[in-house]
Scaffold this active site. Structure first.
Site, PDB file in Angstrom:
ATOM      1  N   GLY A  76       0.843  -1.125   0.093  1.00  0.00           N
ATOM      2  CA  GLY A  76      -0.011   0.073  -0.088  1.00  0.00           C
ATOM      3  C   GLY A  76       0.925   1.272  -0.044  1.00  0.00           C
ATOM      4  O   GLY A  76       2.203   0.995   0.442  1.00  0.00           O
ATOM      5  N   GLY A 135       2.536   4.836   1.174  1.00  0.00           N
ATOM      6  CA  GLY A 135       2.673   5.327   2.575  1.00  0.00           C
ATOM      7  C   GLY A 135       4.129   5.117   3.059  1.00  0.00           C
ATOM      8  O   GLY A 135       4.871   4.574   2.329  1.00  0.00           O
ATOM      9  N   VAL A 186       5.171   3.478   5.631  1.00  0.00           N
ATOM     10  CA  VAL A 186       5.686   2.177   5.899  1.00  0.00           C
ATOM     11  C   VAL A 186       6.428   1.453   4.849  1.00  0.00           C
ATOM     12  O   VAL A 186       7.558   0.817   4.663  1.00  0.00           O
ATOM     13  CB  VAL A 186       4.718   1.218   6.598  1.00  0.00           C
ATOM     14  CG1 VAL A 186       5.477   0.019   7.242  1.00  0.00           C
ATOM     15  CG2 VAL A 186       4.184   2.166   7.947  1.00  0.00           C
ATOM     16  N   GLU A 245      -0.609  -2.359  -6.932  1.00  0.00           N
ATOM     17  CA  GLU A 245      -1.638  -1.643  -7.534  1.00  0.00           C
ATOM     18  C   GLU A 245      -0.833  -0.325  -7.982  1.00  0.00           C
ATOM     19  O   GLU A 245      -1.384   0.332  -8.993  1.00  0.00           O
ATOM     20  CB  GLU A 245      -2.752  -1.053  -6.089  1.00  0.00           C
ATOM     21  CG  GLU A 245      -3.721  -1.951  -5.962  1.00  0.00           C
ATOM     22  CD  GLU A 245      -4.431  -1.569  -4.887  1.00  0.00           C
ATOM     23  OE1 GLU A 245      -5.306  -1.948  -4.376  1.00  0.00           O
ATOM     24  OE2 GLU A 245      -4.177  -0.165  -4.521  1.00  0.00           O
ATOM     25  N   ASN A 275     -10.459   6.640   3.829  1.00  0.00           N
ATOM     26  CA  ASN A 275     -10.320   6.608   2.372  1.00  0.00           C
ATOM     27  C   ASN A 275     -11.121   5.593   1.867  1.00  0.00           C
ATOM     28  O   ASN A 275     -11.780   5.922   0.760  1.00  0.00           O
ATOM     29  CB  ASN A 275      -8.852   6.284   2.168  1.00  0.00           C
ATOM     30  CG  ASN A 275      -7.632   7.197   2.850  1.00  0.00           C
ATOM     31  OD1 ASN A 275      -8.122   8.506   2.791  1.00  0.00           O
ATOM     32  ND2 ASN A 275      -6.777   6.942   3.303  1.00  0.00           N
ATOM     33  N   GLY A 312      -7.418  -1.634  -2.615  1.00  0.00           N
ATOM     34  CA  GLY A 312      -7.137  -2.978  -2.842  1.00  0.00           C
ATOM     35  C   GLY A 312      -6.871  -3.840  -1.688  1.00  0.00           C
ATOM     36  O   GLY A 312      -6.221  -4.966  -1.943  1.00  0.00           O
TER      37      GLY A 312
END
Ligand code: COA
Ligand code: COA
Lengths: 502, 502
Positions: free
Chosen positions: B263, B265, B267, B288, B378, B382
């Site tokens: 994802g 961000g 991290v 994604e 948000n 996915g």
């Protein structure tokens, strides 16, 4: 005669008694056993293990296809032989041990267990106990009324015990389709494009050097108990059939629908009975379990093909099938449960999935497993495999039960197995909520108005409206959200006035 | 020169201004627009629509790939043009409208939206607004920095408006792989077997008679803001990298791991930076979004191929990519989001999925979307597509935040997006819990001890132990389960003593 079922002659001296086989199990072992929804389970060896006297600790992890029959799970639990159990069970005694924490249960998607074993995310299988109809000359074995995880257990186990069930005719050969997707990073496509696509071989290959014992049995599967449709299940079925008719009118489906999956139980039976005298035709099934209603639909000329991982039927149906096996043989196929429940295939075929909920909330989240959010009932089974990937994901439940002291539509489910992202349709005996294309606030109104029991409808609306005052995409009052279930535990009823108490 | 980007000469008289295009939209329409994680979105037409003066009601349903850039979502919301919005957003103004109930939002798995449109489970698309690099002689269009749902919108929409973005070099041709799985009952296999398998064509076929307008733009994507790794994200990344090293030692993975999904961000960035100077090599991504860190890893010679649905990067990285496009061109591929996020492919490739949680509970259920269980942040994006089907499903979160007034490990999550069935690993800045093969009671101990913040650990243990006294497979105290989040709303802190109040 029995020996003919062991075609590799070198294996014939492996025949032992179930009691002897039971001695192979040692404390700490991980055991993989055949058996899916009570079909094709071990009838002798696990039973003998359950009865085995032991003074030292003898605890195993038992992994099966799904639930076992013949009270084996309960007996194993009572004799303190189960340390851990997965991926599914339906035994009332085992359930008590699970809920007291004495047996550790892992509730898994039925399509996942073989994956986890393949990926070594679970301990290695020390012994596999597999019911088979016979051992072929090439060493491969013909399963009986289920495949479940047997193909994976046999491939991965360090040692194998086979139970040859003489009550299963060897003519069963040909209804199984065994396929291995292979291992990372070289996994294969699962090339099923229709419910009846054959992609593998009809027996499970076996390294005969791993066979440590062969036991003969002659015991039938525990029969399924068929609950006759009642007023509620007939109502649910009729809402659902009307909905399907509307989908046909809207041009989204044809009279042949798309392949059906149905969880076991009364509602599925009622729906399938509804198909018998109907305009639907050339139906197919791509499911987990073939039930009585599957064969009734074949008899009625309505169902052309049914694929699953097991045949779980009543005694009468069982007899009918095996007396007329030629009639059914080319219309059914049993597959490993990681294939019957594969996301890939479910999405590709476009399954209409019908499963039962313990409770649904006003936003469409579904609890399939936990009574009061804490106590395991059976497990998620294949409901998640199908729900997530289906063309249409339908959940059914009674609006209320136990003298209407339980509302199955609640403000917030006490445990979530299927999220609102995945649930398209909710049906109760009060009506159907079509949630497609609806936002949470629209879902709430529709579920409350169409599906809830009138005794609870004003309370649900009141909760929803007060929650809306606090705002949010999914309005909730966190201090009250689980109050209904808490009240049920405390008072025996979700109702608020004292007259409702039983 | 601009006209060269419209190769079918018959289309050249369709060029209009964005303001003219904005007039095509009528009240009640359903609009499908390109744009995925702020990449390849409509920069002119939706913006002009948002600015359009209207006295009569003008409300549309807007479906995109994922989030849009350029504050378009907020402007559309503020001008009261959004009736309904799906499947994802990240706009702080739109979020307010969603949480007040003024805009109806449908939070969808990003892999599902195209399915729902194909199956006619959503209203028909009246107008598609698609950013492209050019229109080829055969009428097909080359997308820009994302594909998202554009292929489906173009196929299904009644009318199409194209935005030709001159800031995108036409040399982008070749990085897209457009494939349609087809329609029921004849769906095709998605034959991807490696991250780099090409299965379709490099442009989106288009029925040019549906084009009602072409608008030129010259505006870059909204850049991603890259948060530098901090102490917490570095700690999370380091636990995760150690875990992966242990998996290699255990023989379950190699130094090339399996294809990675992350994802967006902080991290993910920290983890990917950890790969740069490491023993890992020949890594691949099947994700994604291609982020800055993707290109850093390519630069470092660590990543051999990356597949996704969009390129969402900082301005500096954007420049780097397009200045050195030949270097990257054969190492990346953009796919429609129903392919990048297809369950079938994710399972087949064996993805290692790393996503961020808002909160996790002691049994491993994950909330990705709802702050306080009610307010949409948000959307699920996915994360569910990957979490469910991954080889390893990893969720990361801070142990505590906001001056430690929020514990991200809670007794019960206030909203469930990913169930404990699907979550393998939880990592916080305090440690990692490997949940594979663990039953709920074992999970609880591990999550509390390894992942929770010390300020909350005794409270979590106390809750868990008291819940165990009530029994159950998943012990909970329904009256207290959501108290932590309720307290956070009321007092600004999950802590119980008054000194914790801010
Ligand atoms: C959900 C499921 C338990 C429903 O099965 P069912 O036979 O219709 O269940 P019942 O309505 O008889 O309920 C079973 C028990 O749970 C109790 N129960 C059900 N809903 C409850 C609720 N909301 N609150 C409290 N108790 C509840 C019932 O009272 C009953 O208890 P009892 O045996 O003491 O009377 C069953 O379908 C299941 O296990 N599903 C998960 C697996 C699955 O879906 N597999 C799919 C493919 S087979
Ligand atoms: C979960 C997600 C929001 C975390 O993103 P992030 O940037 O790490 O989020 P933050 O920690 O900054 O938190 C965002 C906000 O939510 C708040 N928040 C986070 N967790 C919270 C909690 N448990 N309780 C209350 N508020 C919380 C934060 O305080 C912050 O609010 P603020 O903006 O007022 O400071 C984000 O990863 C996401 O949207 N995920 C879902 C989509 C997804 O996973 N896609 C996968 C592929 S891209």
């Amino acid at each position: 005669m029995n020996q003919e079922r062991i075609q590799p002659t070198s294996l014939r001296d492996k025949v032992i008694t179930a009691q002897e086989a039971a001695q192979f199990f040692k404390n700490g072992m991980t055991v993989g056993s055949s058996g899916f929804t009570r079909a094709g389970d071990s009838k002798a060896v696990l039973k003998a293990l359950a009865a085995r006297k032991h003074t030292d600790e003898l605890k195993i992890t038992l992994i099966t296809g799904a639930s076992l029959g013949h009270d084996v799970d309960g007996q194993l639990a009572e004799n303190n032989i189960l340390a851990k159990r997965m991926p599914f069970q339906t035994d009332s005694i085992l359930r008590k041990y699970i809920n007291s924490g004495e047996v550790l249960f892992i509730d898994q998607h039925l399509g996942e267990t073989a994956e986890l074993i393949n990926n070594k995310h679970l301990p290695e299988i020390d012994i596999a106990v597999i019911e088979v109809a016979m051992i072929k000359a090439d060493g491969s074995v013909i399963p009986t009324t289920s495949i479940g995880n047997s193909a994976t257990f046999i491939e991965k186990a360090k040692a194998i015990i086979l139970e040859i069930n003489l009550s299963i005719p060897t003519s069963i050969e040909g209804i199984h389709d065994v396929f291995y997707p292979g291992e990372y990073p070289n996994r294969k496509i699962i090339p099923i494009t229709q419910a009846n696509t054959i992609i593998g071989q009809n027996s499970i290959p076996l390294d005969i050097s791993k066979v440590i014992g062969i036991v003969f049995t002659n015991i039938a599967d525990s029969p399924a108990t068929i609950a006759e449709p009642d007023q509620k299940t007939i109502a649910i079925a009729s809402y659902l059939l009307d909905f399907l008719r509307d989908e046909i009118k809207a041009g989204r489906l044809t009279n042949s629908l798309l392949p059906l999956q149905a969880g076991i139980g009364k509602v599925a039976n009622a729906i399938f009975e509804g198909f018998v005298d109907s305009e639907f035709h050339d139906l197919t099934m791509y499911s987990e379990v073939l039930q009585d209603s599957t064969f009734d639909l074949i008899d009625a000329g309505k169902l052309t093909f049914a694929s699953a991982s097991s045949i779980t039927v009543s005694s009468a149906c069982y007899e009918k099938i095996f007396m007329n096996f030629d009639k059914y043989k080319d219309k059914i196929l049993l597959r490993p449960q990681n294939i019957s429940n594969a996301a890939e295939v479910i999405r590709r075929l476009g399954i209409i999935a019908i499963n039962t909920a313990i409770e649904c909330d006003i936003y469409g989240n579904v609890n399939s497993t936990h009574v009061y959010g804490t106590k395991m009932m059976n497990g998620i089974g294949g409901s998640g495999d199908f729900a997530r990937n289906a063309y249409l994901c339908i959940f059914v439940t009674q609006a209320a039960s136990k003298g209407n002291n339980i509302s199955h539509i609640v403000p917030m489910v006490s445990h979530v197995d299927h999220t609102e992202h995945d649930v398209d349709i909710i049906v109760t005996d009060y009506g159907l909520a079509d949630l497609r294309g609806l936002a949470p606030r629209e879902r709430a109104i529709k579920i409350i108005n169409n599906c809830s029991h009138p005794d609870y409808r004003p309370l649900l609306l009141d909760y929803y409206q007060r929650a809306c005052q606090e705002g949010g995409h999914t309005p909730h009052l966190l201090n009250e959200a689980l109050e209904w279930q808490a009240r049920l535990i405390e008072t025996g009823s979700m109702k608020v006035d004292e007259f409702a108490l039983v």
